[in-house]
Motif scaffolding. Structure first.
Motif, PDB file in Angstrom:
ATOM      1  N   PHE A 107     -26.177 -16.220  -9.544  1.00 50.47           N
ATOM      2  CA  PHE A 107     -25.911 -15.066 -10.399  1.00 50.47           C
ATOM      3  C   PHE A 107     -26.468 -13.795  -9.774  1.00 50.47           C
ATOM      4  O   PHE A 107     -25.786 -12.757  -9.708  1.00 50.47           O
ATOM      5  N   VAL A 108     -27.701 -13.856  -9.299  1.00 52.19           N
ATOM      6  CA  VAL A 108     -28.327 -12.695  -8.649  1.00 52.19           C
ATOM      7  C   VAL A 108     -27.573 -12.356  -7.371  1.00 52.19           C
ATOM      8  O   VAL A 108     -27.339 -11.170  -7.071  1.00 52.19           O
ATOM      9  N   GLN A 109     -27.199 -13.357  -6.598  1.00 54.06           N
ATOM     10  CA  GLN A 109     -26.443 -13.113  -5.370  1.00 54.06           C
ATOM     11  C   GLN A 109     -25.148 -12.350  -5.653  1.00 54.06           C
ATOM     12  O   GLN A 109     -24.808 -11.395  -4.946  1.00 54.06           O
ATOM     13  N   LYS A 110     -24.445 -12.779  -6.694  1.00 53.88           N
ATOM     14  CA  LYS A 110     -23.179 -12.116  -7.017  1.00 53.88           C
ATOM     15  C   LYS A 110     -23.407 -10.675  -7.442  1.00 53.88           C
ATOM     16  O   LYS A 110     -22.673  -9.767  -7.019  1.00 53.88           O
ATOM     17  N   GLY A 111     -24.423 -10.446  -8.293  1.00 57.26           N
ATOM     18  CA  GLY A 111     -24.690  -9.080  -8.733  1.00 57.26           C
ATOM     19  C   GLY A 111     -25.045  -8.162  -7.572  1.00 57.26           C
ATOM     20  O   GLY A 111     -24.543  -7.030  -7.480  1.00 57.26           O
ATOM     21  N   LEU A 112     -25.899  -8.623  -6.681  1.00 56.99           N
ATOM     22  CA  LEU A 112     -26.282  -7.808  -5.521  1.00 56.99           C
ATOM     23  C   LEU A 112     -25.081  -7.594  -4.596  1.00 56.99           C
ATOM     24  O   LEU A 112     -24.903  -6.492  -4.052  1.00 56.99           O
ATOM     25  N   ARG A 113     -24.276  -8.621  -4.420  1.00 63.33           N
ATOM     26  CA  ARG A 113     -23.102  -8.480  -3.541  1.00 63.33           C
ATOM     27  C   ARG A 113     -22.128  -7.449  -4.089  1.00 63.33           C
ATOM     28  O   ARG A 113     -21.574  -6.632  -3.327  1.00 63.33           O
ATOM     29  N   LEU A 114     -21.917  -7.463  -5.399  1.00 60.65           N
ATOM     30  CA  LEU A 114     -21.003  -6.488  -5.993  1.00 60.65           C
ATOM     31  C   LEU A 114     -21.540  -5.068  -5.833  1.00 60.65           C
ATOM     32  O   LEU A 114     -20.761  -4.124  -5.594  1.00 60.65           O
ATOM     33  N   MET A 115     -22.855  -4.898  -5.954  1.00 56.83           N
ATOM     34  CA  MET A 115     -23.431  -3.566  -5.738  1.00 56.83           C
ATOM     35  C   MET A 115     -23.281  -3.137  -4.290  1.00 56.83           C
ATOM     36  O   MET A 115     -22.924  -1.987  -3.996  1.00 56.83           O
ATOM     37  N   ILE A 116     -23.546  -4.052  -3.370  1.00 58.31           N
ATOM     38  CA  ILE A 116     -23.431  -3.724  -1.942  1.00 58.31           C
ATOM     39  C   ILE A 116     -21.993  -3.369  -1.586  1.00 58.31           C
ATOM     40  O   ILE A 116     -21.744  -2.461  -0.776  1.00 58.31           O
ATOM     41  N   ASP A 117     -21.039  -4.065  -2.221  1.00 54.40           N
ATOM     42  CA  ASP A 117     -19.620  -3.797  -1.938  1.00 54.40           C
ATOM     43  C   ASP A 117     -19.123  -2.500  -2.557  1.00 54.40           C
ATOM     44  O   ASP A 117     -17.966  -2.110  -2.350  1.00 54.40           O
ATOM     45  N   GLY A 118     -19.961  -1.863  -3.345  1.00 56.90           N
ATOM     46  CA  GLY A 118     -19.581  -0.580  -3.931  1.00 56.90           C
ATOM     47  C   GLY A 118     -18.653  -0.688  -5.122  1.00 56.90           C
ATOM     48  O   GLY A 118     -17.913   0.272  -5.418  1.00 56.90           O
ATOM     49  N   ILE A 119     -18.684  -1.820  -5.830  1.00 54.61           N
ATOM     50  CA  ILE A 119     -17.847  -1.977  -7.022  1.00 54.61           C
ATOM     51  C   ILE A 119     -18.291  -0.970  -8.081  1.00 54.61           C
ATOM     52  O   ILE A 119     -19.488  -0.737  -8.273  1.00 54.61           O
ATOM     53  N   HIS A 120     -17.329  -0.374  -8.759  1.00 59.44           N
ATOM     54  CA  HIS A 120     -17.643   0.609  -9.795  1.00 59.44           C
ATOM     55  C   HIS A 120     -18.568  -0.024 -10.840  1.00 59.44           C
ATOM     56  O   HIS A 120     -18.377  -1.185 -11.234  1.00 59.44           O
ATOM     57  N   PRO A 121     -19.569   0.728 -11.302  1.00 62.72           N
ATOM     58  CA  PRO A 121     -20.538   0.156 -12.254  1.00 62.72           C
ATOM     59  C   PRO A 121     -19.907  -0.493 -13.480  1.00 62.72           C
ATOM     60  O   PRO A 121     -20.355  -1.562 -13.924  1.00 62.72           O
ATOM     61  N   MET A 128     -19.994  -9.283 -14.367  1.00 66.92           N
ATOM     62  CA  MET A 128     -21.232 -10.022 -14.603  1.00 66.92           C
ATOM     63  C   MET A 128     -21.304 -10.550 -16.038  1.00 66.92           C
ATOM     64  O   MET A 128     -21.825 -11.636 -16.277  1.00 66.92           O
ATOM     65  N   GLU A 129     -20.770  -9.792 -16.977  1.00 72.19           N
ATOM     66  CA  GLU A 129     -20.731 -10.287 -18.362  1.00 72.19           C
ATOM     67  C   GLU A 129     -19.837 -11.519 -18.462  1.00 72.19           C
ATOM     68  O   GLU A 129     -20.150 -12.465 -19.201  1.00 72.19           O
ATOM     69  N   ALA A 130     -18.724 -11.511 -17.720  1.00 67.72           N
ATOM     70  CA  ALA A 130     -17.855 -12.689 -17.698  1.00 67.72           C
ATOM     71  C   ALA A 130     -18.581 -13.872 -17.076  1.00 67.72           C
ATOM     72  O   ALA A 130     -18.423 -15.022 -17.523  1.00 67.72           O
ATOM     73  N   GLU A 213     -32.724 -18.880 -23.163  1.00 69.28           N
ATOM     74  CA  GLU A 213     -33.686 -18.103 -22.383  1.00 69.28           C
ATOM     75  C   GLU A 213     -33.058 -17.614 -21.087  1.00 69.28           C
ATOM     76  O   GLU A 213     -33.189 -16.438 -20.709  1.00 69.28           O
ATOM     77  N   THR A 214     -32.356 -18.490 -20.381  1.00 70.94           N
ATOM     78  CA  THR A 214     -31.711 -18.100 -19.124  1.00 70.94           C
ATOM     79  C   THR A 214     -30.614 -17.068 -19.363  1.00 70.94           C
ATOM     80  O   THR A 214     -30.476 -16.110 -18.607  1.00 70.94           O
ATOM     81  N   VAL A 215     -29.835 -17.257 -20.426  1.00 69.28           N
ATOM     82  CA  VAL A 215     -28.770 -16.308 -20.741  1.00 69.28           C
ATOM     83  C   VAL A 215     -29.349 -14.919 -21.020  1.00 69.28           C
ATOM     84  O   VAL A 215     -28.803 -13.900 -20.581  1.00 69.28           O
ATOM     85  N   THR A 216     -30.464 -14.870 -21.736  1.00 69.61           N
ATOM     86  CA  THR A 216     -31.116 -13.588 -22.009  1.00 69.61           C
ATOM     87  C   THR A 216     -31.523 -12.892 -20.721  1.00 69.61           C
ATOM     88  O   THR A 216     -31.318 -11.681 -20.552  1.00 69.61           O
ATOM     89  N   ILE A 220     -30.046  -9.229 -19.255  1.00 71.03           N
ATOM     90  CA  ILE A 220     -30.872  -8.096 -18.813  1.00 71.03           C
ATOM     91  C   ILE A 220     -30.556  -7.749 -17.367  1.00 71.03           C
ATOM     92  O   ILE A 220     -30.455  -6.564 -17.005  1.00 71.03           O
ATOM     93  N   LEU A 221     -30.370  -8.767 -16.516  1.00 71.55           N
ATOM     94  CA  LEU A 221     -30.028  -8.507 -15.118  1.00 71.55           C
ATOM     95  C   LEU A 221     -28.689  -7.789 -15.001  1.00 71.55           C
ATOM     96  O   LEU A 221     -28.523  -6.913 -14.139  1.00 71.55           O
ATOM     97  N   THR A 222     -27.751  -8.136 -15.865  1.00 71.80           N
ATOM     98  CA  THR A 222     -26.455  -7.451 -15.852  1.00 71.80           C
ATOM     99  C   THR A 222     -26.633  -5.955 -16.070  1.00 71.80           C
ATOM    100  O   THR A 222     -26.029  -5.125 -15.370  1.00 71.80           O
ATOM    101  N   GLU A 223     -27.474  -5.591 -17.040  1.00 72.11           N
ATOM    102  CA  GLU A 223     -27.727  -4.179 -17.297  1.00 72.11           C
ATOM    103  C   GLU A 223     -28.496  -3.531 -16.141  1.00 72.11           C
ATOM    104  O   GLU A 223     -28.269  -2.357 -15.822  1.00 72.11           O
ATOM    105  N   VAL A 224     -29.385  -4.291 -15.511  1.00 77.13           N
ATOM    106  CA  VAL A 224     -30.120  -3.770 -14.352  1.00 77.13           C
ATOM    107  C   VAL A 224     -29.158  -3.465 -13.210  1.00 77.13           C
ATOM    108  O   VAL A 224     -29.238  -2.407 -12.568  1.00 77.13           O
TER     109      VAL A 224
END
Length: 248
Positions: A107-121, A128-130, A213-216, A220-224
């Motif tokens: 999950f973290v890998q995907k979020g960071l990869r999308l940011m690095i790729d310049g995907i619109h916020p 990430m919500e999906a 707990e993990t979903v929570t 939060i990571l999605t919003e970060v």
């Protein structure tokens, strides 16, 4: 090791055996292989019938979480979020590539990869919500396997009781065989109700709390990820971290 789970099982079994002994019962009277086979194998078959194989396998693997829950990642995530925010603000989003390579969480890998790729916020947040929704659905379906077992086992216990009574009726002419049939009849019900309420329901509820707990954390990571990719003030990200650490 979650000692509370072990103590809980010990107390549950001790309560049953102690109460049985105080009434003058013998432990051997509760040991009925035929009744155990009817309830356990029958319940497993019913659960397999209604559950997809990958979900059933996931539920079996999740059982270890009852005694060895996944360690809390809150402190680690809080530290990582601060590093991501500082590096992104100072060196740009491309500087997060090393962090993406270092993490083992998909999950973290995907979020960071999308940011690095310049995907619109906004698009990043939607993706990430999906991802969170898919993860939660899969894990909750696995946890529900244990709730399903809790629903079936008492009824199958009654089925074992009926089979035991049929065995008794078939052997009315042989009093020496009546005791075994009556024992299977009553002990099957004990096994069915006992497994449901002392094991299956508690296991299912505990697994659901671990998943929640993990979903929570993922929410939060999605919003970060959204905040970092949109260049929000570091104060906003600090509030996200505070929210992560403040949850009970």
């Amino acid at each position: 090791m979650d000692w509370a789970s072990l103590i809980g099982i010990a107390l549950a079994l001790a309560g049953v055996f102690l109460g049985h002994g105080l009434d003058g019962g013998k432990l051997a009277s509760l040991v009925q292989p035929a009744a155990f086979a009817i309830v356990v194998i029958g319940t497993a078959g019913a659960v397999l019938l209604q559950t997809e194989t990958p979900t059933f396998i996931r539920a079996m693997k999740m059982l270890r979480w009852v005694f060895r829950p996944p360690p809390s990642q809150r402190q680690t995530l809080a530290r990582d979020i601060a590093l991501w925010s500082n590096h992104a603000r100072r060196d740009g989003l491309l500087s997060l590539e090393q962090h993406m390579l270092d993490t083992r969480d998909p999950f973290v890998q995907k979020g960071l990869r999308l940011m690095i790729d310049g995907i619109h916020p906004d698009k990043l947040r939607g993706l990430m919500e999906a991802e969170v929704t898919a993860y939660e659905f899969a894990q909750r379906q696995a946890a529900k396997v244990w709730e399903s077992a809790a629903g079936y086992s008492p009824t199958i216990g009654i089925l074992g009781a009926v089979l035991g009574l049929i065995h008794v009726m078939e052997n009315l002419s042989d009093p020496s065989r009546l005791g075994a049939g009556i024992a299977v009849a009553f002990v099957s019900t004990v096994y069915g109700v006992g497994l449901a309420n002392l094991f299956f329901y508690p296991i299912g509820n505990k697994l659901k709390s671990i998943v929640a707990e993990t979903v929570t954390q993922y929410e939060i990571l999605t919003e970060v990820f959204y905040d970092i990719s949109s260049g929000d003030h570091s104060r906003v990200i600090d509030e996200r971290v505070a929210s992560l650490l403040s949850r009970p």
